[in-house]
Design a protein around this motif. Structure first.
Motif, mmCIF file in Angstrom:
data_model
loop_
_atom_site.group_PDB
_atom_site.id
_atom_site.type_symbol
_atom_site.label_atom_id
_atom_site.label_comp_id
_atom_site.label_asym_id
_atom_site.label_seq_id
_atom_site.Cartn_x
_atom_site.Cartn_y
_atom_site.Cartn_z
ATOM 1 N N PRO A 150 -29.965 -11.801 -21.376
ATOM 2 C CA PRO A 150 -29.680 -10.933 -22.527
ATOM 3 C C PRO A 150 -28.376 -10.150 -22.347
ATOM 4 C CG PRO A 150 -31.995 -10.781 -21.904
ATOM 5 C CD PRO A 150 -31.316 -11.567 -20.822
ATOM 6 N N LYS A 151 -27.670 -9.927 -23.440
ATOM 7 C CA LYS A 151 -26.379 -9.242 -23.397
ATOM 8 C C LYS A 151 -26.506 -7.797 -22.918
ATOM 9 C CE LYS A 151 -24.014 -12.702 -25.169
ATOM 10 N NZ LYS A 151 -23.012 -13.454 -24.371
ATOM 11 N N ASN A 152 -27.690 -7.184 -23.119
ATOM 12 C CA ASN A 152 -27.846 -5.783 -22.722
ATOM 13 C C ASN A 152 -28.269 -5.622 -21.263
ATOM 14 O OD1 ASN A 152 -30.455 -6.753 -22.989
ATOM 15 N ND2 ASN A 152 -31.226 -4.965 -24.100
ATOM 16 N N TYR A 153 -28.393 -6.728 -20.531
ATOM 17 C CA TYR A 153 -28.663 -6.649 -19.100
ATOM 18 C C TYR A 153 -27.419 -6.102 -18.389
ATOM 19 C CZ TYR A 153 -33.179 -9.035 -18.448
ATOM 20 O OH TYR A 153 -34.511 -9.346 -18.415
ATOM 21 N N THR A 154 -27.627 -5.589 -17.171
ATOM 22 C CA THR A 154 -26.519 -5.076 -16.366
ATOM 23 C C THR A 154 -26.303 -5.947 -15.147
ATOM 24 O OG1 THR A 154 -26.878 -2.792 -17.080
ATOM 25 C CG2 THR A 154 -25.667 -3.110 -15.027
ATOM 26 N N PHE A 155 -25.059 -6.316 -14.935
ATOM 27 C CA PHE A 155 -24.666 -7.124 -13.781
ATOM 28 C C PHE A 155 -24.166 -6.197 -12.675
ATOM 29 C CE2 PHE A 155 -21.146 -9.152 -11.434
ATOM 30 C CZ PHE A 155 -21.803 -10.241 -10.890
ATOM 31 N N THR A 156 -24.681 -6.405 -11.467
ATOM 32 C CA THR A 156 -24.196 -5.658 -10.307
ATOM 33 C C THR A 156 -23.877 -6.623 -9.170
ATOM 34 O OG1 THR A 156 -26.466 -5.302 -9.502
ATOM 35 C CG2 THR A 156 -25.476 -3.535 -10.825
ATOM 36 N N ASN A 157 -22.931 -6.234 -8.357
ATOM 37 C CA ASN A 157 -22.541 -7.026 -7.192
ATOM 38 C C ASN A 157 -22.406 -6.083 -6.011
ATOM 39 O OD1 ASN A 157 -21.327 -8.563 -5.203
ATOM 40 N ND2 ASN A 157 -19.734 -9.394 -6.504
ATOM 41 N N VAL A 158 -23.213 -6.296 -4.983
ATOM 42 C CA VAL A 158 -23.151 -5.480 -3.771
ATOM 43 C C VAL A 158 -22.558 -6.323 -2.650
ATOM 44 C CG1 VAL A 158 -24.441 -4.159 -2.065
ATOM 45 C CG2 VAL A 158 -25.123 -4.080 -4.477
ATOM 46 N N PHE A 159 -21.433 -5.856 -2.121
ATOM 47 C CA PHE A 159 -20.775 -6.540 -1.009
ATOM 48 C C PHE A 159 -21.308 -5.994 0.303
ATOM 49 C CE2 PHE A 159 -17.238 -6.155 2.124
ATOM 50 C CZ PHE A 159 -17.193 -7.487 2.502
ATOM 51 N N LEU A 160 -21.808 -6.896 1.156
ATOM 52 C CA LEU A 160 -22.334 -6.511 2.461
ATOM 53 C C LEU A 160 -21.257 -6.739 3.517
ATOM 54 C CD1 LEU A 160 -24.832 -7.274 0.613
ATOM 55 C CD2 LEU A 160 -26.059 -7.737 2.726
ATOM 56 N N HIS A 161 -20.751 -5.657 4.043
ATOM 57 C CA HIS A 161 -19.784 -5.737 5.135
ATOM 58 C C HIS A 161 -20.512 -6.199 6.391
ATOM 59 C CE1 HIS A 161 -16.989 -4.228 8.257
ATOM 60 N NE2 HIS A 161 -16.060 -4.395 7.335
ATOM 61 N N ASN A 162 -19.738 -6.680 7.372
ATOM 62 C CA ASN A 162 -20.355 -7.150 8.624
ATOM 63 C C ASN A 162 -21.236 -6.091 9.277
ATOM 64 O OD1 ASN A 162 -19.090 -9.600 8.337
ATOM 65 N ND2 ASN A 162 -17.405 -9.128 9.727
ATOM 66 N N LYS A 163 -20.905 -4.816 9.109
ATOM 67 C CA LYS A 163 -21.665 -3.750 9.759
ATOM 68 C C LYS A 163 -22.978 -3.440 9.042
ATOM 69 C CE LYS A 163 -20.773 0.606 9.109
ATOM 70 N NZ LYS A 163 -20.160 1.943 9.144
ATOM 71 N N ASN A 164 -23.137 -3.931 7.818
ATOM 72 C CA ASN A 164 -24.321 -3.589 7.037
ATOM 73 C C ASN A 164 -25.548 -4.403 7.444
ATOM 74 O OD1 ASN A 164 -22.116 -3.272 4.245
ATOM 75 N ND2 ASN A 164 -23.005 -1.599 5.422
ATOM 76 N N TYR A 165 -26.691 -3.884 7.083
ATOM 77 C CA TYR A 165 -27.978 -4.558 7.258
ATOM 78 C C TYR A 165 -27.986 -5.795 6.367
ATOM 79 C CZ TYR A 165 -33.081 -5.067 6.487
ATOM 80 O OH TYR A 165 -34.364 -5.529 6.353
ATOM 81 N N HIS A 166 -28.380 -6.952 6.919
ATOM 82 C CA HIS A 166 -28.177 -8.214 6.207
ATOM 83 C C HIS A 166 -29.459 -8.926 5.786
ATOM 84 C CE1 HIS A 166 -23.896 -7.990 6.798
ATOM 85 N NE2 HIS A 166 -23.771 -9.087 6.086
ATOM 86 N N ARG A 167 -30.437 -8.159 5.357
ATOM 87 C CA ARG A 167 -31.626 -8.755 4.756
ATOM 88 C C ARG A 167 -31.737 -8.278 3.309
ATOM 89 N NH1 ARG A 167 -35.437 -10.860 8.729
ATOM 90 N NH2 ARG A 167 -34.435 -10.710 10.773
ATOM 91 N N ILE A 168 -32.217 -9.169 2.447
ATOM 92 C CA ILE A 168 -32.336 -8.871 1.027
ATOM 93 C C ILE A 168 -33.814 -8.704 0.684
ATOM 94 C CG2 ILE A 168 -31.731 -9.599 -1.317
ATOM 95 C CD1 ILE A 168 -29.314 -9.281 0.552
ATOM 96 N N HIS A 169 -34.140 -7.651 -0.059
ATOM 97 C CA HIS A 169 -35.526 -7.336 -0.381
ATOM 98 C C HIS A 169 -35.744 -7.335 -1.895
ATOM 99 C CE1 HIS A 169 -36.625 -5.934 3.779
ATOM 100 N NE2 HIS A 169 -35.305 -5.878 3.836
ATOM 101 N N SER A 170 -36.978 -7.435 -2.298
ATOM 102 C CA SER A 170 -37.287 -7.436 -3.727
ATOM 103 C C SER A 170 -37.069 -6.040 -4.318
ATOM 104 C CB SER A 170 -38.733 -7.875 -3.962
ATOM 105 O OG SER A 170 -39.046 -7.813 -5.338
#
Length: 283
Positions: A150-170
């Motif tokens: 839907p057009k009213n949805y919001t798109f986000t992009n999170v960039f994970l740097h090497n130092k960040n925690y690298h697991r994705i959760h619901s």
């Protein structure tokens, strides 16, 4: 740049101010040079590079890396080695570290990952992107057609740097209604070299797309995107179509480098572009 919570010892991120000429040069190397190598060669070279961090001697990197990248010398105390191990046996073990205790939050919607929110916009306001000879809409990131989001949805992009925690959760409680693997390139992810389009790699890189339908029958679209030096994007145990997931249940992990995009029925309530987000804080 600091987060608005105290879940982590050192939730900070530096947004690099890269000069225009340097950004263009890095983009040229990423897209026109590396990006024009065959995708299977990119993956082979990335896998070879990432294998260095599986070696026992790479364990010696962990302590100096923590001193260099975290102001809190006890940062690692919040985490444990992965896969039931008693010790971090190599640098890759540190990279895919697990929380000893996941953050607790009463919010119905939470951030699924940790990193820099480098893009945030309504789907209807996003421009088409030229990738090689194709023109692609944001739905392409999620392996869908324009009418599916839907057009009213919001798109986000999170960039994970090497130092960040690298697991994705619901981000929600819900049911997994789609899982899709999209083969692709592994161009550089760092958003500051793409200037006007920080999400460009998400349109062309290898990724796993996961749809989660919530109790209101709204679909949350997640795209888990690899980059150079990514050995593997691994789905977590029990993540399958038709499976029920609870908020903050682990969906996947990265072995080096990553980005997580999401198309959601609501907009972030407490964060804007170029702020830092953490796993489990209110979305």
């Amino acid at each position: 740049m600091n987060s608005i919570t105290e879940y982590y010892s050192d939730p900070s991120f530096t947004v690099f101010k890269v000069p225009e000429w340097r950004a263009k040069f890095y983009k040229f190397l990423s897209v026109e040079v590396w990006g024009n190598l065959p995708s299977n060669l990119q993956r082979s070279l990335s896998s070879w590079y990432s294998s260095v961090y599986d070696k026992p001697y790479s364990k010696k990197i962990i302590e100096p890396y923590i001193r260099m990248n975290y102001s809190d010398k006890d940062y690692l105390q919040k985490f444990k080695p992965p896969n039931g191990k008693n010790d971090f046996e190599c640098f890759q073990d540190f990279f895919i570290r697990e929380f000893k205790e996941l953050p607790a939050n009463d919010s119905d919607y939470v951030w699924p990952c940790e990193g820099l929110l480098c893009d945030e916009e309504k789907v209807e306001n996003l421009e088409f992107v030229q990738i090689k000879s194709d023109v692609r809409s944001v739905a392409t990131v999620f392996g869908l057609s324009e009418r599916d989001i839907p057009k009213n949805y919001t798109f986000t992009n999170v960039f994970l740097h090497n130092k960040n925690y690298h697991r994705i959760h619901s981000p929600i409680d819900g049911t997994i209604t789609r899982i899709q693997h999209v083969p692709g390139d592994l161009v550089i992810l760092r958003p500051w070299i793409y200037k006007q389009n920080p999400s460009l790699p998400a349109f062309r890189n290898e990724r796993y797309n996961i749809d989660i339908t919530d109790a209101n029958n709204k679909v949350w679209h997640l795209s888990i995107i690899g980059g150079p030096a990514v050995g593997t994007i691994q789905l977590s145990a029990g993540i399958e179509i038709g499976g029920e997931v609870s908020k903050l249940q682990e969906l996947s992990l990265f072995y080096l480098g990553s980005t997580c995009c999401m198309a959601a029925p609501i907009s972030p309530r407490f964060h804007t572009k170029n702020t830092f987000v953490e796993v489990g804080i209110p979305y």
